[in-house]
Design a protein around this motif. Structure first.
Motif, PDB file in Angstrom:
ATOM      1  N   HIS A  20       1.203  14.601   2.346  1.00  0.00           N
ATOM      2  CA  HIS A  20      -0.053  13.874   2.229  1.00  0.00           C
ATOM      3  C   HIS A  20      -0.156  13.187   0.868  1.00  0.00           C
ATOM      4  N   GLN A  21       0.239  13.887  -0.194  1.00  0.00           N
ATOM      5  CA  GLN A  21       0.181  13.302  -1.533  1.00  0.00           C
ATOM      6  C   GLN A  21       1.086  12.071  -1.634  1.00  0.00           C
ATOM      7  N   VAL A  22       2.266  12.162  -1.053  1.00  0.00           N
ATOM      8  CA  VAL A  22       3.200  11.032  -1.079  1.00  0.00           C
ATOM      9  C   VAL A  22       2.622   9.849  -0.313  1.00  0.00           C
ATOM     10  N   THR A  23       2.119  10.098   0.901  1.00  0.00           N
ATOM     11  CA  THR A  23       1.589   8.986   1.695  1.00  0.00           C
ATOM     12  C   THR A  23       0.327   8.407   1.065  1.00  0.00           C
ATOM     13  N   ALA A  24      -0.500   9.245   0.443  1.00  0.00           N
ATOM     14  CA  ALA A  24      -1.699   8.735  -0.241  1.00  0.00           C
ATOM     15  C   ALA A  24      -1.298   7.841  -1.415  1.00  0.00           C
ATOM     16  N   ALA A  25      -0.285   8.262  -2.165  1.00  0.00           N
ATOM     17  CA  ALA A  25       0.178   7.455  -3.305  1.00  0.00           C
ATOM     18  C   ALA A  25       0.759   6.124  -2.824  1.00  0.00           C
ATOM     19  N   LEU A  26       1.487   6.152  -1.713  1.00  0.00           N
ATOM     20  CA  LEU A  26       2.034   4.911  -1.165  1.00  0.00           C
ATOM     21  C   LEU A  26       0.918   3.982  -0.696  1.00  0.00           C
ATOM     22  N   PHE A  27      -0.124   4.557  -0.087  1.00  0.00           N
ATOM     23  CA  PHE A  27      -1.258   3.736   0.345  1.00  0.00           C
ATOM     24  C   PHE A  27      -1.910   3.070  -0.865  1.00  0.00           C
ATOM     25  N   VAL A  28      -2.152   3.853  -1.913  1.00  0.00           N
ATOM     26  CA  VAL A  28      -2.763   3.299  -3.133  1.00  0.00           C
ATOM     27  C   VAL A  28      -1.881   2.197  -3.712  1.00  0.00           C
ATOM     28  N   ASP A  29      -0.586   2.449  -3.757  1.00  0.00           N
ATOM     29  CA  ASP A  29       0.339   1.474  -4.326  1.00  0.00           C
ATOM     30  C   ASP A  29       0.322   0.158  -3.551  1.00  0.00           C
ATOM     31  N   HIS A  30       0.329   0.237  -2.228  1.00  0.00           N
ATOM     32  CA  HIS A  30       0.384  -0.970  -1.411  1.00  0.00           C
ATOM     33  C   HIS A  30      -0.971  -1.649  -1.242  1.00  0.00           C
ATOM     34  N   CYS A  31      -2.052  -0.897  -1.367  1.00  0.00           N
ATOM     35  CA  CYS A  31      -3.384  -1.447  -1.077  1.00  0.00           C
ATOM     36  C   CYS A  31      -4.287  -1.527  -2.301  1.00  0.00           C
ATOM     37  N   ARG A  32      -3.728  -1.368  -3.465  1.00  0.00           N
ATOM     38  CA  ARG A  32      -4.532  -1.333  -4.698  1.00  0.00           C
ATOM     39  C   ARG A  32      -5.387  -2.582  -4.884  1.00  0.00           C
ATOM     40  N   ASP A  33      -4.912  -3.736  -4.486  1.00  0.00           N
ATOM     41  CA  ASP A  33      -5.661  -4.980  -4.676  1.00  0.00           C
ATOM     42  C   ASP A  33      -6.966  -5.029  -3.883  1.00  0.00           C
ATOM     43  N   PHE A  34      -7.095  -4.170  -2.876  1.00  0.00           N
ATOM     44  CA  PHE A  34      -8.284  -4.196  -2.026  1.00  0.00           C
ATOM     45  C   PHE A  34      -9.361  -3.218  -2.490  1.00  0.00           C
ATOM     46  N   GLY A  35      -9.016  -2.296  -3.376  1.00  0.00           N
ATOM     47  CA  GLY A  35      -9.992  -1.346  -3.899  1.00  0.00           C
ATOM     48  C   GLY A  35     -10.557  -0.425  -2.837  1.00  0.00           C
ATOM     49  N   VAL A  36      -9.731  -0.044  -1.872  1.00  0.00           N
ATOM     50  CA  VAL A  36     -10.165   0.797  -0.755  1.00  0.00           C
ATOM     51  C   VAL A  36      -9.250   2.016  -0.691  1.00  0.00           C
ATOM     52  N   THR A  37      -9.848   3.195  -0.579  1.00  0.00           N
ATOM     53  CA  THR A  37      -9.048   4.417  -0.433  1.00  0.00           C
ATOM     54  C   THR A  37      -8.579   4.552   1.016  1.00  0.00           C
ATOM     55  N   ALA A  38      -7.662   5.467   1.243  1.00  0.00           N
ATOM     56  CA  ALA A  38      -7.177   5.712   2.607  1.00  0.00           C
ATOM     57  C   ALA A  38      -8.323   6.178   3.510  1.00  0.00           C
ATOM     58  N   SER A  39      -9.225   7.009   2.999  1.00  0.00           N
ATOM     59  CA  SER A  39     -10.378   7.465   3.797  1.00  0.00           C
ATOM     60  C   SER A  39     -11.302   6.305   4.123  1.00  0.00           C
ATOM     61  N   GLN A  40     -11.527   5.423   3.160  1.00  0.00           N
ATOM     62  CA  GLN A  40     -12.376   4.255   3.411  1.00  0.00           C
ATOM     63  C   GLN A  40     -11.728   3.329   4.440  1.00  0.00           C
ATOM     64  N   TYR A  41     -10.418   3.163   4.329  1.00  0.00           N
ATOM     65  CA  TYR A  41      -9.697   2.349   5.313  1.00  0.00           C
ATOM     66  C   TYR A  41      -9.844   2.970   6.702  1.00  0.00           C
ATOM     67  N   GLY A  42      -9.702   4.286   6.790  1.00  0.00           N
ATOM     68  CA  GLY A  42      -9.871   4.967   8.075  1.00  0.00           C
ATOM     69  C   GLY A  42     -11.260   4.734   8.656  1.00  0.00           C
ATOM     70  N   ALA A  43     -12.286   4.790   7.800  1.00  0.00           N
ATOM     71  CA  ALA A  43     -13.653   4.555   8.266  1.00  0.00           C
ATOM     72  C   ALA A  43     -13.812   3.112   8.760  1.00  0.00           C
ATOM     73  N   LEU A  44     -13.244   2.164   8.030  1.00  0.00           N
ATOM     74  CA  LEU A  44     -13.306   0.765   8.469  1.00  0.00           C
ATOM     75  C   LEU A  44     -12.618   0.587   9.817  1.00  0.00           C
ATOM     76  N   ARG A  45     -11.444   1.212   9.981  1.00  0.00           N
ATOM     77  CA  ARG A  45     -10.714   1.118  11.254  1.00  0.00           C
ATOM     78  C   ARG A  45     -11.540   1.736  12.383  1.00  0.00           C
ATOM     79  N   ALA A  46     -12.153   2.907  12.115  1.00  0.00           N
ATOM     80  CA  ALA A  46     -12.954   3.580  13.141  1.00  0.00           C
ATOM     81  C   ALA A  46     -14.130   2.710  13.568  1.00  0.00           C
ATOM     82  N   LEU A  47     -14.812   2.097  12.590  1.00  0.00           N
ATOM     83  CA  LEU A  47     -15.971   1.270  12.913  1.00  0.00           C
ATOM     84  C   LEU A  47     -15.573  -0.056  13.547  1.00  0.00           C
TER      85      LEU A  47
END
Length: 193
Positions: A20-47
């Motif tokens: 989980h730590q590795v995948t979270a770090a990869l998400f941050v690395d690839h998505c840093r320009d959007f200022g969205v955490t993995a949990s926030q992205y999940g919420a956006l996808r759900a909605l």
């Protein structure tokens, strides 16, 4: 009797936490320009898929406890990425939906989120990637911890004791509820009467 640290490293919980730590770090690395955490992205996808949910249902869909789901929703609303409307059936629960800005952000970050997922699996040989995901799925299925969107949408009770614990008792409260331990590791009784 002491055990080696290596035995800790081989525990399923430790390995899954590190994954989980590795995948979270990869998400941050690839998505840093959007200022969205993995949990926030999940919420956006759900909605995006299920507009009109309340924050409790959003949390259940993406595996968050109540307080974390509340924080995620609050931060997304503050940024104008989602809108809250009154729920006619229950005034205490607000219906949530993506704002136009939220939909635009989600669409623009989907390629980066996909690259993060690809990067996470890229260390495995191609033939093992599906197998790895299938094994993780079987692990969750075996513990009755698969999230069923249809059950969440129907308001059914939690399918697993783990999900019920996570959703009803935030981590801080769980820590307070743990029994006190003596130096020797035995559980101390609060009331010795």
């Amino acid at each position: 009797m002491t055990t080696s640290l290596q035995s800790v490293y081989l525990r399923p919980g430790f390995l899954l936490k590190r994954c989980h730590q590795v995948t979270a770090a990869l998400f941050v690395d690839h998505c840093r320009d959007f200022g969205v955490t993995a949990s926030q992205y999940g919420a956006l996808r759900a909605l995006d898929e299920f507009p009109g949910l309340d924050q409790l249902a959003v949390g259940r869909l993406i595996g968050l406890d109540r307080s974390t789901a509340g924080l995620v929703v609050k931060l997304l609303a503050r940024r104008g990425l989602l809108e809250r409307t009154v729920n006619e059936q229950d005034n205490r629960r607000k219906r949530l939906q993506l704002s136009p800005a939220g939909r635009r952000l989600l669409r623009s970050m989907e390629p980066a989120a996909g690259r993060a997922q690809t990067a996470a699996l890229s260390v495995l040989p191609p033939a093992m990637r599906k197998q790895f995901l299938a094994l993780l799925g079987e692990f969750l299925r075996g513990h009755d911890a698969i999230i069923s969107p249809m059950d969440v949408m129907a308001g059914k009770p939690f399918g697993s004791r783990f999900d019920a614990l996570i959703s009803s008792r935030p981590a801080a409260r769980l820590a307070r509820e743990r029994p006190a331990r003596s130096r020797d590791g035995s559980v101390r009784r609060k009331d010795r009467r």
